[in-house]
Design a protein around this motif. Structure first.
Motif, PDB file in Angstrom:
ATOM      1  N   ALA A  68       0.680  -1.315   0.130  1.00  0.00           N
ATOM      2  CA  ALA A  68       0.050   0.260   0.139  1.00  0.00           C
ATOM      3  C   ALA A  68       0.498   1.847  -0.202  1.00  0.00           C
ATOM      4  CB  ALA A  68      -1.002   0.222   0.911  1.00  0.00           C
ATOM      5  N   LEU A  69       0.031   2.529  -0.436  1.00  0.00           N
ATOM      6  CA  LEU A  69       0.845   3.536  -0.093  1.00  0.00           C
ATOM      7  C   LEU A  69      -0.231   4.488   0.701  1.00  0.00           C
ATOM      8  CD1 LEU A  69       2.046   4.156  -3.906  1.00  0.00           C
ATOM      9  CD2 LEU A  69       3.359   3.703  -2.351  1.00  0.00           C
ATOM     10  N   LEU A  70       0.648   5.939   0.653  1.00  0.00           N
ATOM     11  CA  LEU A  70       0.028   6.753   1.679  1.00  0.00           C
ATOM     12  C   LEU A  70      -0.423   7.745   1.160  1.00  0.00           C
ATOM     13  CD1 LEU A  70       0.157   7.072   5.045  1.00  0.00           C
ATOM     14  CD2 LEU A  70       1.499   8.567   5.122  1.00  0.00           C
ATOM     15  N   VAL A  71      -2.022   7.670   1.219  1.00  0.00           N
ATOM     16  CA  VAL A  71      -2.523   8.824   0.677  1.00  0.00           C
ATOM     17  C   VAL A  71      -3.278   9.488   2.056  1.00  0.00           C
ATOM     18  CG1 VAL A  71      -3.628   9.720  -0.765  1.00  0.00           C
ATOM     19  CG2 VAL A  71      -2.809   8.017  -1.848  1.00  0.00           C
ATOM     20  N   MET A  88      -3.983   8.737  -7.376  1.00  0.00           N
ATOM     21  CA  MET A  88      -3.850   8.234  -6.732  1.00  0.00           C
ATOM     22  C   MET A  88      -2.910   9.484  -5.922  1.00  0.00           C
ATOM     23  SD  MET A  88      -2.668   4.314  -5.767  1.00  0.00           S
ATOM     24  CE  MET A  88      -2.352   4.828  -4.534  1.00  0.00           C
ATOM     25  N   TRP A  89      -1.996   9.827  -7.049  1.00  0.00           N
ATOM     26  CA  TRP A  89      -0.525  10.854  -7.482  1.00  0.00           C
ATOM     27  C   TRP A  89      -1.799  12.651  -7.311  1.00  0.00           C
ATOM     28  CZ3 TRP A  89      -0.729  14.475 -10.775  1.00  0.00           C
ATOM     29  CH2 TRP A  89       0.031  15.675 -10.607  1.00  0.00           C
ATOM     30  N   ASP A  99       8.438   9.906   9.989  1.00  0.00           N
ATOM     31  CA  ASP A  99       9.592   9.188   8.894  1.00  0.00           C
ATOM     32  C   ASP A  99       9.081   7.663   8.217  1.00  0.00           C
ATOM     33  OD1 ASP A  99       8.467   7.269  11.250  1.00  0.00           O
ATOM     34  OD2 ASP A  99       9.768   6.110  10.910  1.00  0.00           O
ATOM     35  N   ILE A 100       7.923   7.515   8.573  1.00  0.00           N
ATOM     36  CA  ILE A 100       7.039   7.083   7.802  1.00  0.00           C
ATOM     37  C   ILE A 100       6.198   7.946   6.730  1.00  0.00           C
ATOM     38  CG2 ILE A 100       4.830   4.984   7.171  1.00  0.00           C
ATOM     39  CD1 ILE A 100       7.497   3.857   8.116  1.00  0.00           C
ATOM     40  N   VAL A 101       5.950   9.146   7.007  1.00  0.00           N
ATOM     41  CA  VAL A 101       5.475   9.422   6.010  1.00  0.00           C
ATOM     42  C   VAL A 101       6.220  10.115   4.998  1.00  0.00           C
ATOM     43  CG1 VAL A 101       4.060  12.174   5.992  1.00  0.00           C
ATOM     44  CG2 VAL A 101       3.824  10.502   7.795  1.00  0.00           C
ATOM     45  N   LEU A 121       8.636   8.543  -2.664  1.00  0.00           N
ATOM     46  CA  LEU A 121       7.991   7.617  -3.014  1.00  0.00           C
ATOM     47  C   LEU A 121       6.944   8.302  -4.172  1.00  0.00           C
ATOM     48  CD1 LEU A 121       7.355   4.412  -0.747  1.00  0.00           C
ATOM     49  CD2 LEU A 121       9.403   4.576  -2.497  1.00  0.00           C
ATOM     50  N   TRP A 122       6.652   9.302  -3.479  1.00  0.00           N
ATOM     51  CA  TRP A 122       5.395   9.957  -4.118  1.00  0.00           C
ATOM     52  C   TRP A 122       6.426  10.800  -5.217  1.00  0.00           C
ATOM     53  CZ3 TRP A 122       1.013   8.211  -5.814  1.00  0.00           C
ATOM     54  CH2 TRP A 122       0.257   7.625  -4.881  1.00  0.00           C
TER      55      TRP A 122
END
Length: 684
Positions: free
Chosen positions: A318-321, A357-358, A414-416, A422-423
């Motif tokens: 998954a990706l963070l949105v 998503m972007w 840190d995850i953000v 990545l984005w």
């Protein structure tokens, strides 16, 4: 004990299990027979069976000489089914309903507890039943009679038509290509009623030979109902304890277990899910939910799960949105797959979904047309992307379905940061693939991510509503005064009796404020719901100014004349529809907005030289009263006036007329022979 002594055993009977007719013995349940039919050796004419479906058809004779048989009714049924001619395909060759067909249906789904018993010489022989079939009368001959009736009607209607009508017209054909069938669509098709009926119809009938009760072959088969050997070696099933013996005769019902619905192959229960490794659990959950906050994911994985391990696994699928986790595109669209809508390969779908998503990382709102214009994908694919992670809002676009998860962003910076990098890489790829412009790449203001959402208190809403009410009230009052002044200046000569228009004044207090923001766009020159443009001659409170009546009549007459010169024949319903379209094209304040009734419209039609054609429609017609009123232009001033009048007279006598009758009638009345083109022009 006392009851057992009062009920002594009189006789013991040996029970034997006959196996010769195992899985071959059926029990037929016949309906109550009519007096004209007996189930004996003579009545069975033919029989056939479909073994897989356990479906049987029996054809049985009817005693036509029986006094209870109605001969006239039998002749009428045979005539309706076969017609007057008889051949090999006739159902009733004797021109009399002399036979009846019976079709079977299963009386019970589980017949393992039923057996046929034969008692002979102190022995009871049991043969298990393979099926219990109930026979019911079949009325397929009525369908055949209906088909014959429709064929005769079609032949009568098309028999008198001219050769010109038989000519084939050139018709436009639309070619469509079928989409590739998905696995879910295939399963739905296989389980559909239509598919099951088709499969059942594909099984061929097996014709059977019927042997009567006293036939030697029947007597020979009947011997198989007895056990062929009485030795213990052939009846080991009956050497059981009493409880086991009863269990064999009356096995426990398993219908409840069979009735339980089977879960789809792609659905797992939570108990089954937690037996899988953590990475597989997260992948399955994200693939099914598609968008999920981290807190919800932890609650589904159960207590005691390490959040660090979950964070490590969720980043793989998954990706963070906006602080929420959205499943990756390559998880939903694996390699070597394609779109169920357009057949586009998975790589193209993944790029298009990544673009959506972007876009949501830049703003909470996305417009579907913009996505389709950039990705060049079909509307169904784009809608599928958006439905995965957003909700449609009327007149606004698609909004991300979950609120911004500020708690997760603060706890895991840190995850953000890693996800932002990545984005940035995904954005660079999208920029190359889609040739994105700078204005498309520039992020919009993200109020939801940078600060708390704007909260308006109840008191602020009340004050805003008060201000809007005061403002709208003043605008309406000024508009009303202007309308009054214009009406007085325009109609001083006629001095119409126009009552004063007064807007109802209601106190604007703090108790019940009214929010009029939704109606600001409707106050464009309307007074009490009426148009109030400059030069308007609309009625005020239902009264027309005196000088306006002639202008309304002139405008209405011009519309009716121009319409009938184009159409020639119209129903009242169609005329009203065209008039409403005409009104929609007029500017606000036009004289025709004064309100035209149906009577005024019909009177104007008659005044412009049109006539009402009393077409004798059938009484069972489903048309509305307005559709039954037909008006036609009687004189158009061209060379076809006489032909048109003759044609209208014909339709005043019958609502359906054949073409050859029309052509002969026109030639007779007009005294000249019209060719096909001229008749077509008059009919058109």
């Amino acid at each position: 004990m006392a009851n057992e002594e009062d009920d002594p055993i009189i006789q013991e009977i040996d029970v034997f299990l006959a196996r010769s007719l195992l899985e071959k013995l059926y029990l037929f349940q016949y309906p109550i027979r009519p007096a004209s039919m007996t189930y004996d050796d003579v009545t069975h004419l033919s029989a056939k069976i479909k073994p897989k479906q356990q479906k049987v058809e029996l054809e049985m004779a009817i005693d036509t000489l029986n006094p209870n048989y109605c001969r006239s009714k039998g002749e009428q049924i045979a005539l309706n089914v076969d017609g007057t001619c008889t051949d090999e395909t006739s159902t009733y060759s004797s021109k009399l309903m002399d036979k009846q067909t019976f079709c079977s249906s299963q009386a019970a789904s589980n017949v393992s507890r039923y057996a046929a018993a034969v008692y002979k010489k102190g022995e009871l022989h049991l043969t298990p039943l393979h099926g219990i079939l109930q026979l019911r009368p079949s009325f397929t001959y009525l369908d055949k009679a209906d088909a014959k009736h429709r064929e005769r009607e079609a032949a009568n209607e098309g028999g008198d038509s001219s050769q010109d009508e038989a000519e084939d017209d050139v018709k436009q054909i639309t070619v469509r290509f079928s989409r590739p069938e998905t696995e879910q669509a295939r399963q739905r098709r296989v389980q559909s009623y239509e598919f099951l009926q088709k499969r059942q119809a594909e099984e061929h009938w097996v014709h059977l030979h019927y042997y009567g009760l006293k036939d030697s072959r029947s007597e020979h088969e009947r011997q198989y109902l007895f056990s062929q050997g009485h030795g213990l070696a052939e009846n080991t099933e009956l050497i059981k304890s009493p409880s086991e013996y009863l269990m064999m005769l009356m096995p426990p019902s398993i219908e409840e277990e069979n009735d339980k619905p089977m879960a789809p192959s792609n659905v797992l229960s939570m108990a089954q899910l937690r037996t899988l490794p953590l990475a597989d659990q997260i992948k399955i959950l994200m693939k099914n939910v598609k968008v999920m906050p981290f807190a919800n994911l932890m609650s589904l994985l159960g207590s005691g799960t390490d959040s660090t391990a979950v964070l490590r696994c969720v980043q793989q699928v998954a990706l963070l949105v906006q602080g929420n986790w959205v499943v990756k595109s390559d998880v939903l669209y694996p390699k070597d797959t394609s779109s169920p809508y357009s057949g586009v390969p998975a790589e193209v779908l993944c790029r298009g979904r990544d673009f959506v998503m972007w876009k949501f990382t830049q703003d909470r709102w996305v417009v579907r047309k913009e996505v389709a214009a950039v990705t060049k994908l079909c509307p169904e694919d784009v809608k599928d992307f958006l439905e995965h992670m957003s909700v449609a809002r009327i007149n606004k676009g698609w909004e991300f379905m979950l609120p911004y998860d500020e708690d997760f962003v603060k706890k895991h910076p840190d995850i953000v940061q890693r996800q932002q990098m990545l984005w940035m890489g995904i954005q660079a790829k999208l920029e190359k693939v889609y040739n994105l412009l700078k204005d498309q790449l520039a992020p919009k203001k993200q109020e939801a991510q940078s600060a708390h959402p704007l909260v308006v208190s109840g008191e602020q809403r009340v004050n805003m509503a008060k201000a809007k009410v005061q403002q709208n009230y003043g605008q309406l009052e000024k508009e009303l005064q202007r309308q009054k002044a214009e009406l007085k200046s325009n109609d001083t000569a006629a001095k119409p009796d126009v009552p004063s228009v007064r807007i109802k004044e209601e106190p604007v207090g703090a108790e019940e404020p009214m929010d009029t923001s939704a109606f600001e766009g409707l106050n464009n020159g309307l007074v009490n719901g009426l148009h109030g443009a400059e030069g308007s001659t609309d009625p005020v409170n239902g009264h027309l100014p005196g000088g306006c009546i002639d202008r309304v009549a002139q405008e209405l007459k011009a519309f009716v004349s121009s319409t009938f010169k184009k159409q020639f024949v119209l129903t009242l319903s169609e005329l009203k529809r065209l008039f409403n379209l005409h009104l929609a094209s007029l500017p606000p304040g036009h004289t025709l907005f004064s309100g035209i009734s149906d009577k005024m419209l019909q009177d104007m039609v008659l005044d412009t030289g049109c006539k009402q054609i009393l077409v004798p429609f059938p009484p069972q017609t489903a048309a509305s009263p307005d559709e039954l009123k037909v008006y036609a232009l009687w004189e158009a001033g061209d060379i076809y006036d006489q032909h048109r009048q003759v044609l209208l007279e014909i339709f005043s006598r019958n609502y359906r007329v054949r073409r050859n009758v029309i052509q002969s009638q026109l030639s007779q009345e007009c005294g000249e022979d019209l060719n096909k083109q001229e008749v077509d022009r008059v009919l058109k």
